[in-house]
Structures are given as structure tokens and as C-alpha cells.
Motif scaffolding. Structure first.
Motif, PDB file in Angstrom:
ATOM      1  N   PHE A   1      33.426 -45.081 -14.869  1.00 38.13           N
ATOM      2  CA  PHE A   1      32.417 -45.695 -15.743  1.00 38.13           C
ATOM      3  C   PHE A   1      32.985 -45.934 -17.141  1.00 38.13           C
ATOM      4  N   LYS A   2      33.718 -44.953 -17.634  1.00 34.31           N
ATOM      5  CA  LYS A   2      34.318 -45.061 -18.963  1.00 34.31           C
ATOM      6  C   LYS A   2      35.329 -46.207 -19.008  1.00 34.31           C
ATOM      7  N   MET A   3      36.172 -46.302 -17.977  1.00 30.69           N
ATOM      8  CA  MET A   3      37.162 -47.365 -17.921  1.00 30.69           C
ATOM      9  C   MET A   3      36.491 -48.736 -17.783  1.00 30.69           C
ATOM     10  N   ALA A   4      35.427 -48.816 -16.982  1.00 27.43           N
ATOM     11  CA  ALA A   4      34.710 -50.080 -16.828  1.00 27.43           C
ATOM     12  C   ALA A   4      34.085 -50.522 -18.151  1.00 27.43           C
ATOM     13  N   GLY A   5      33.583 -49.572 -18.932  1.00 25.57           N
ATOM     14  CA  GLY A   5      33.023 -49.905 -20.235  1.00 25.57           C
ATOM     15  C   GLY A   5      34.071 -50.442 -21.187  1.00 25.57           C
TER      16      GLY A   5
ATOM     17  N   ASN B   1      36.358 -55.168 -23.732  1.00 23.10           N
ATOM     18  CA  ASN B   1      37.648 -55.735 -24.122  1.00 23.10           C
ATOM     19  C   ASN B   1      38.196 -55.063 -25.380  1.00 23.10           C
ATOM     20  N   THR B   2      37.995 -53.743 -25.456  1.00 26.58           N
ATOM     21  CA  THR B   2      38.514 -52.969 -26.587  1.00 26.58           C
ATOM     22  C   THR B   2      39.276 -51.767 -26.064  1.00 26.58           C
ATOM     23  N   SER B   3      40.060 -51.191 -26.931  1.00 25.78           N
ATOM     24  CA  SER B   3      40.801 -49.998 -26.530  1.00 25.78           C
ATOM     25  C   SER B   3      40.548 -48.830 -27.478  1.00 25.78           C
ATOM     26  N   PHE B   4      39.576 -48.972 -28.402  1.00 26.78           N
ATOM     27  CA  PHE B   4      39.343 -47.859 -29.325  1.00 26.78           C
ATOM     28  C   PHE B   4      38.568 -46.740 -28.637  1.00 26.78           C
ATOM     29  N   ASP B   5      38.583 -45.597 -29.252  1.00 26.29           N
ATOM     30  CA  ASP B   5      37.984 -44.380 -28.715  1.00 26.29           C
ATOM     31  C   ASP B   5      36.476 -44.550 -28.592  1.00 26.29           C
TER      32      ASP B   5
ATOM     33  N   MET C   1      24.480 -45.448 -32.019  1.00 27.21           N
ATOM     34  CA  MET C   1      25.294 -45.621 -30.815  1.00 27.21           C
ATOM     35  C   MET C   1      26.013 -44.321 -30.451  1.00 27.21           C
ATOM     36  N   ALA C   2      26.532 -43.612 -31.442  1.00 26.92           N
ATOM     37  CA  ALA C   2      27.242 -42.358 -31.181  1.00 26.92           C
ATOM     38  C   ALA C   2      26.311 -41.321 -30.565  1.00 26.92           C
ATOM     39  N   ILE C   3      25.083 -41.229 -31.075  1.00 24.87           N
ATOM     40  CA  ILE C   3      24.126 -40.262 -30.530  1.00 24.87           C
ATOM     41  C   ILE C   3      23.695 -40.665 -29.125  1.00 24.87           C
ATOM     42  N   GLN C   4      23.527 -41.968 -28.894  1.00 25.94           N
ATOM     43  CA  GLN C   4      23.163 -42.426 -27.542  1.00 25.94           C
ATOM     44  C   GLN C   4      24.263 -42.094 -26.537  1.00 25.94           C
ATOM     45  N   ILE C   5      25.515 -42.307 -26.914  1.00 22.46           N
ATOM     46  CA  ILE C   5      26.625 -41.991 -26.008  1.00 22.46           C
ATOM     47  C   ILE C   5      26.707 -40.487 -25.777  1.00 22.46           C
ATOM     48  N   LEU C   6      26.466 -39.708 -26.814  1.00 22.50           N
ATOM     49  CA  LEU C   6      26.443 -38.257 -26.659  1.00 22.50           C
ATOM     50  C   LEU C   6      25.364 -37.841 -25.664  1.00 22.50           C
TER      51      LEU C   6
END
Length: 197
Positions: free
Chosen positions: A89-93, A98-102, A156-161
Motif C-alpha cells: 500500500f505504501k509503495m502504491a501510494g 509520483n514522489t519519493s519523499f518520506d 495530513m500527517a495526523i490522518q496518516i498517523l
């Protein structure tokens, strides 16, 4: 563990939940194995009872293979969910964006802080305070823009957390529902566990 003054506190919080969920999953696996054994024995006894004591070897062998498959699935549930499924899932995201940042919670918060600092730097490097006072409207727009950026990236950071924590909790709790897939009358519990993942 990081403090609230560092930007890695979200990753530290996620690591805390992940480690506890993985240890919880390891603690639930023996109970799930016991359920596989118990339900498997009941299934073999039901085959024997359904044919009035006549042992149908073909049905018994099929059930033994099914029991073995569920035993193997329970044994490797953490590997399938936490390693393979989560990482895919992480790789698909990352491929879709189309980004490579953390894309960890702290990485996204750092990106927001970086973008906000660029806006703040553009305010500071204006050509003197007289031009800032003359362009008060532009200053207010830039400050609002900086606030919107940091709030959006923080959200966005809290949603991903929260999504990561929810994923680890569901993968931990769903292992105990896997053995119920052996019986057709309770297989909906196993299907719900797969659907939740």
C-alpha cells in the motif's frame, strides 16, 4: 522516544503503537492456533457424523489440508498484513503520487514546515520594512498562506498517523477471526477480517 519539540514525535508515537500491536499479534497467535485445532476437530467429527459413522477418507483429507492452510495462514498473518500488505500500500501510494519523499507522519510534517519556512523567508527578505508596511495586504496574504500550508500538512500527517494506527490495530485483532473461516456458518467472520484489511 522523541519529545514534542522534535518533528519526529509523530513517528515515535507510530512506532510505539506498531511495536505494541505486533507484540499483541504475537500473543494472540497461540490462541488462534488453538481455535484452528478445535474447529478443525469439530469439522472432522461433523464429517464422520454426517455419514453415520462411515469414514469418508476423501472428505477427511480435504478438511485436513484446509485445516493446515488455516494453521499456516494464522502463523504468517503478521507477515502478510504488516509486511507485505502494508508495504505494498505504501509503495502504491508513492508510485501514484509520483514522489519519493518520506510519507511517514513526521516526514509530511517536516515537508509542511519546510514549505512554510520558505513563505516566512520570503516575508523576511522583502526589501525593507517600508515596503512591507506599504504592502501590508501582501504581508497578510503571505501569512495566511503560511498558516494554511502548515495546517494542511499537519492535518495530513495526523490522518496518516491515524490510518497507520488503525491498520495495525485491525491486523492485530483480526488474527483471532481467521480460524472461523473453516466452518461455512462462521466464515463471514473471516471474510469480515479480510475485508477490514
Amino acid at each position: 522516544m522523541g519529545t514534542l519539540t522534535s518533528t519526529t514525535f509523530l513517528n515515535d508515537l507510530l512506532a510505539f503503537f506498531r511495536d505494541h500491536c505486533i507484540s499483541g499479534l504475537a500473543a494472540l497467535v497461540p490462541d488462534a492456533h488453538y481455535l484452528v485445532y478445535l474447529i478443525g476437530i469439530l469439522e472432522i467429527c461433523m464429517i464422520w457424523a454426517a455419514y453415520f459413522g462411515e469414514l469418508r477418507l476423501q472428505e477427511v483429507i480435504v478438511k485436513i489440508f484446509k485445516i493446515g492452510t488455516f494453521f499456516w495462514l494464522v502463523s504468517n498473518w503478521g507477515y502478510f498484513t504488516n509486511d507485505i500488505l502494508f508495504e505494498s500500500f505504501k509503495m502504491a501510494g508513492q508510485v501514484a503520487s509520483n514522489t519519493s519523499f518520506d510519507i511517514s507522519p513526521s516526514g509530511i510534517l517536516d515537508k509542511g514546515i519546510f514549505l512554510t519556512s520558505q513563505v516566512i523567508d520570503s516575508i523576511i527578505t522583502s526589501s525593507g520594512w517600508q515596503s512591507v508596511l506599504g504592502g501590508l495586504g501582501l504581508l497578510i496574504v503571505r501569512l495566511i498562506f503560511a498558516i494554511v500550508i502548515i495546517v494542511a500538512f499537519g492535518f495530513m500527517a495526523i490522518q496518516i498517523l491515524l490510518v497507520n494506527i488503525e491498520f495495525y490495530l485491525v491486523s492485530t485483532l483480526s488474527v483471532i477471526l481467521v480460524p472461523f473461516g473453516l466452518i461455512k456458518h462462521t466464515s463471514f467472520l473471516f471474510e469480515k477480517a479480510l475485508g477490514a484489511m
